[in-house]
Enzyme design. Structure first.
Site, PDB file in Angstrom:
ATOM      1  N   GLU A 128     -10.686 100.004  74.070  1.00 46.36           N
ATOM      2  CA  GLU A 128     -10.930  98.900  73.658  1.00 46.36           C
ATOM      3  C   GLU A 128     -10.761  97.741  73.972  1.00 46.36           C
ATOM      4  O   GLU A 128      -9.469  97.776  73.881  1.00 46.36           O
ATOM      5  CB  GLU A 128     -12.099  99.339  72.430  1.00 46.36           C
ATOM      6  CG  GLU A 128     -12.515 100.523  72.308  1.00 46.36           C
ATOM      7  CD  GLU A 128     -13.923 100.286  71.735  1.00 46.36           C
ATOM      8  OE1 GLU A 128     -14.028 100.114  70.555  1.00 46.36           O
ATOM      9  OE2 GLU A 128     -14.412 101.593  71.578  1.00 46.36           O
ATOM     10  N   ILE A 160     -10.015 101.297  81.988  1.00 44.59           N
ATOM     11  CA  ILE A 160     -10.595 102.736  82.769  1.00 44.59           C
ATOM     12  C   ILE A 160     -10.035 103.741  84.197  1.00 44.59           C
ATOM     13  O   ILE A 160     -10.617 102.743  85.355  1.00 44.59           O
ATOM     14  CB  ILE A 160     -12.046 103.123  82.157  1.00 44.59           C
ATOM     15  CG1 ILE A 160     -12.423 102.731  80.541  1.00 44.59           C
ATOM     16  CG2 ILE A 160     -12.475 104.076  82.241  1.00 44.59           C
ATOM     17  CD1 ILE A 160     -11.199 103.082  79.837  1.00 44.59           C
ATOM     18  N   GLU A 248      -1.659 115.480  79.029  1.00 40.61           N
ATOM     19  CA  GLU A 248      -1.610 114.051  79.938  1.00 40.61           C
ATOM     20  C   GLU A 248      -0.085 113.071  79.440  1.00 40.61           C
ATOM     21  O   GLU A 248       0.155 112.696  80.523  1.00 40.61           O
ATOM     22  CB  GLU A 248      -2.490 113.137  78.769  1.00 40.61           C
ATOM     23  CG  GLU A 248      -2.549 111.816  79.915  1.00 40.61           C
ATOM     24  CD  GLU A 248      -2.967 111.073  78.939  1.00 40.61           C
ATOM     25  OE1 GLU A 248      -4.118 111.608  78.012  1.00 40.61           O
ATOM     26  OE2 GLU A 248      -3.088 109.260  79.400  1.00 40.61           O
TER      27      GLU A 248
HETATM   28  C1  LIG Z   1      -3.539 100.958  84.463  1.00 39.25           C
HETATM   29  C2  LIG Z   1      -3.551 101.032  83.074  1.00 39.25           C
HETATM   30  C3  LIG Z   1      -4.366 102.011  83.153  1.00 39.25           C
HETATM   31  C4  LIG Z   1      -5.162 102.780  82.319  1.00 39.25           C
HETATM   32  N1  LIG Z   1      -5.831 104.118  82.249  1.00 39.25           N
HETATM   33  C5  LIG Z   1      -6.925 104.274  81.038  1.00 39.25           C
HETATM   34  C6  LIG Z   1      -7.902 105.042  81.011  1.00 39.25           C
HETATM   35  O1  LIG Z   1      -8.442 105.367  82.227  1.00 39.25           O
HETATM   36  N2  LIG Z   1      -8.443 105.834  79.490  1.00 39.25           N
HETATM   37  C7  LIG Z   1      -8.429 105.102  78.869  1.00 39.25           C
HETATM   38  O2  LIG Z   1      -8.640 105.322  78.423  1.00 39.25           O
HETATM   39  N3  LIG Z   1      -6.701 104.056  78.447  1.00 39.25           N
HETATM   40  C8  LIG Z   1      -6.250 103.868  79.577  1.00 39.25           C
HETATM   41  N4  LIG Z   1      -5.483 102.839  79.726  1.00 39.25           N
HETATM   42  C9  LIG Z   1      -5.367 102.071  78.391  1.00 39.25           C
HETATM   43  C10 LIG Z   1      -3.652 102.250  77.691  1.00 39.25           C
HETATM   44  O3  LIG Z   1      -3.694 103.497  77.010  1.00 39.25           O
HETATM   45  C11 LIG Z   1      -3.162 101.120  76.543  1.00 39.25           C
HETATM   46  O4  LIG Z   1      -2.785 100.246  77.311  1.00 39.25           O
HETATM   47  C12 LIG Z   1      -2.303 101.655  75.633  1.00 39.25           C
HETATM   48  O5  LIG Z   1      -2.660 103.416  74.977  1.00 39.25           O
HETATM   49  C13 LIG Z   1      -1.962 100.588  74.377  1.00 39.25           C
HETATM   50  O6  LIG Z   1      -2.626 100.050  74.230  1.00 39.25           O
HETATM   51  P1  LIG Z   1      -2.766  97.970  74.293  1.00 39.25           P
HETATM   52  O7  LIG Z   1      -2.554  97.511  75.650  1.00 39.25           O
HETATM   53  O8  LIG Z   1      -4.324  97.966  73.562  1.00 39.25           O
HETATM   54  O9  LIG Z   1      -1.733  98.421  73.781  1.00 39.25           O
HETATM   55  P2  LIG Z   1      -1.633  97.565  71.878  1.00 39.25           P
HETATM   56  O10 LIG Z   1      -1.895  98.292  71.170  1.00 39.25           O
HETATM   57  O11 LIG Z   1      -2.941  96.338  72.229  1.00 39.25           O
HETATM   58  O12 LIG Z   1      -0.320  97.513  71.727  1.00 39.25           O
HETATM   59  C14 LIG Z   1       1.179  96.079  72.101  1.00 39.25           C
HETATM   60  C15 LIG Z   1       2.183  96.239  71.640  1.00 39.25           C
HETATM   61  O13 LIG Z   1       2.157  96.529  70.047  1.00 39.25           O
HETATM   62  C16 LIG Z   1       3.109  97.267  70.282  1.00 39.25           C
HETATM   63  N5  LIG Z   1       3.095  98.731  69.342  1.00 39.25           N
HETATM   64  C17 LIG Z   1       1.392  99.027  68.869  1.00 39.25           C
HETATM   65  N6  LIG Z   1       1.263 100.007  67.926  1.00 39.25           N
HETATM   66  C18 LIG Z   1       2.621  99.554  67.035  1.00 39.25           C
HETATM   67  C19 LIG Z   1       3.224 100.268  66.303  1.00 39.25           C
HETATM   68  N7  LIG Z   1       2.333 101.719  65.376  1.00 39.25           N
HETATM   69  N8  LIG Z   1       4.775  99.986  66.198  1.00 39.25           N
HETATM   70  C20 LIG Z   1       5.136  99.509  67.084  1.00 39.25           C
HETATM   71  N9  LIG Z   1       4.745  98.737  67.890  1.00 39.25           N
HETATM   72  C21 LIG Z   1       3.519  98.701  68.561  1.00 39.25           C
HETATM   73  C22 LIG Z   1       2.289  98.704  71.526  1.00 39.25           C
HETATM   74  O14 LIG Z   1       3.601  99.522  71.963  1.00 39.25           O
HETATM   75  C23 LIG Z   1       2.744  97.030  72.717  1.00 39.25           C
HETATM   76  O15 LIG Z   1       4.071  97.205  72.809  1.00 39.25           O
HETATM   77  C24 LIG Z   1      -4.978 102.175  81.121  1.00 39.25           C
HETATM   78  C25 LIG Z   1      -4.145 101.541  80.567  1.00 39.25           C
HETATM   79  C26 LIG Z   1      -3.422 100.669  81.936  1.00 39.25           C
HETATM   80  C27 LIG Z   1      -2.361  98.929  81.608  1.00 39.25           C
END
Ligand SMILES: Cc1cc2nc3c(=O)[nH]c(=O)nc-3n(C[C@H](O)[C@H](O)[C@H](O)COP(=O)(O)OP(=O)(O)OC[C@H]3O[C@@H](n4cnc5c(N)ncnc54)[C@H](O)[C@@H]3O)c2cc1C
Length: 385
Positions: A128, A160, A248
């Site tokens: 989200e 997504i 995955e």
């Molecule tokens: C091209 C693309 C395709 C995607 N496809 C899908 C899809 O089909 N379905 C879906 O549901 N999602 C999808 N995603 C989402 C993807 O899984 C998320 O972007 C990813 O899990 C990271 O979440 P975020 O972007 O909210 O980053 P955030 O969670 O905001 O993270 C920001 C930074 O904080 C760091 N961080 C977070 N938690 C911690 C912690 N506990 N300790 C240290 N560092 C931390 C992260 O490593 C990162 O460096 C996609 C993303 C992209 C870019």
């Protein structure tokens, strides 16, 4: 080293797939990149080739294969050619395991035949705008109607993959509030028809790489989802996500290994053809050392993938082992592709060279499916840290 993970059937499948990619994908790939998506008709061709039904039980129109190895071959071959099949990776690698594991008999009869023939494409929506790594923090809600016939879905998802083309989306939503002692409680998986009233596709997102995959924002406003479309049990969605993420993550690891191997191949070819100071770039000791070091890293990644594929097939791959494979292979690919791009000089920065596309496409592998930092957290936890 001889690989023992694949047998003759896998290698025959690899040959067919390689020829298909050369004939049907490589010649038109630039057009797809410019259009920002794979044409929908292409999914019909993948279905005809049987790619969507490999792991679907025979009674629903599939081939009934249990092994992950054919999927691994698909990842290796698309990476080898420096191409992608767009959202179809999510359709098969991410969505199918949920349908197989948690759909009821009635749901399987309703959904799997169309899954196999490609007339219904699936995506999965977990992330989200406000939460990605911390999935327990999701806010999309699905409230059961008073008469108990349907859920009312409200909220928004982002990033997504396949979100534009999808006909059905597995949406993760809150059917109950988190408990004080368990933030993960209350998440459920709903199979949502994208033509339902109140369902809307927002922007198709403009990405650094993976230009052919349609990545979209989704919004839900009072979308009615029949209770018959609940996948598995209510409020248990988070544990389902945990069970399917290792596959995955292994898929991403294998794809990364394939991309790193492709980078070495591209750089080896390029440096042999390119002449500077009256000699080929490949003749410099630096080039040989760089390519040798990259090859050693690719070999190590291959060994990690092969072991993890066998472990997954045996039902033994733990979440921490999958995280470890993803972390290692994605970091290897990142280093290797960067070094191989450097050997191309300025041409490596030009999109007409496949190494440039590989560089951009690979970058997301350390982010999606869980970031490298999240992988380290999972591994550290398994070490008791
Ligand atoms: C091209 C693309 C395709 C995607 N496809 C899908 C899809 O089909 N379905 C879906 O549901 N999602 C999808 N995603 C989402 C993807 O899984 C998320 O972007 C990813 O899990 C990271 O979440 P975020 O972007 O909210 O980053 P955030 O969670 O905001 O993270 C920001 C930074 O904080 C760091 N961080 C977070 N938690 C911690 C912690 N506990 N300790 C240290 N560092 C931390 C992260 O490593 C990162 O460096 C996609 C993303 C992209 C870019």
């Amino acid at each position: 080293m001889r690989r023992t993970v694949y047998n003759e059937d896998h290698e025959a499948f690899r040959e067919t797939l390689r020829a298909f990619i050369e004939a049907e994908v490589v010649p038109v790939y630039d057009e797809w990149c410019a259009a920002g998506q794979v044409p929908r008709e292409f999914y019909g061709k993948l279905a005809e080739l049987g790619l969507f039904g490999i792991e679907v039980p025979e009674e629903y129109g599939g081939a009934g294969e249990e092994s992950f190895k054919y999927q691994a071959v698909i990842y290796e071959e698309t990476s080898r050619a420096g191409v992608s099949f767009g959202g179809s990776g999510v359709h098969v690698l991410l969505c199918l395991p949920y349908l197989k594991a948690y759909a009821t008999e009635d749901q399987k009869k309703r959904w799997l035949p169309d899954f196999v023939n490609g007339t219904t494409m699936y995506a999965i929506a977990m992330t989200e705008p406000g939460t990605g790594s911390d999935l327990a923090g999701m806010r999309t809600t699905a409230k059961l109607s008073e008469d108990g016939t349907h859920y009312v879905l409200n909220g928004a998802k982002t990033f997504i993959t396949g979100g534009v083309h999808a006909d059905r989306v597995i949406v993760c939503a809150r059917t109950d509030a988190p408990r004080p002692d368990d933030r993960r409680h209350g998440i459920s998986l709903l199979v949502v028809d994208t033509k339902a009233e109140g369902y809307s596709v927002g922007r198709k997102l403009d990405k650094l790489g993976l230009k052919v995959s349609d990545t979209a924002e989704l919004a839900f406003t009072d979308v009615k989802v029949p209770v018959e479309n609940l996948l598995g049990e209510e409020n248990k969605g988070f544990s389902y996500l945990g069970q399917n993420l290792p596959q995955e993550r292994l898929g991403i690891a294998v794809g990364s290994y394939g991309q790193a191997a492709a980078a070495v191949r591209f750089a080896q070819q390029y440096t042999q053809d390119r002449t500077v100071f009256g000699q080929s770039v490949a003749s410099f000791q630096n080039t040989k050392f760089e390519l040798a070091a990259c090859k050693a890293e690719v070999d190590a990644a291959e060994a990690v993938c092969d072991r993890a594929i066998e472990a997954l097939d045996a039902g033994e791959l733990t979440p921490a082992e999958a995280a470890s494979a993803k972390l290692f292979c994605t970091e290897v690919a990142h280093r290797v592709i960067d070094r191989c791009l450097q050997l191309h000089g300025g041409y490596g920065y030009m999109n007409e060279y496949p190494i440039a596309r590989l560089y951009a496409d690979n970058r997301v592998n350390r982010i999606y499916g869980g970031t490298s930092e999240v992988m380290k957290s999972i591994i550290a936890k398994s070490m008791g840290l």
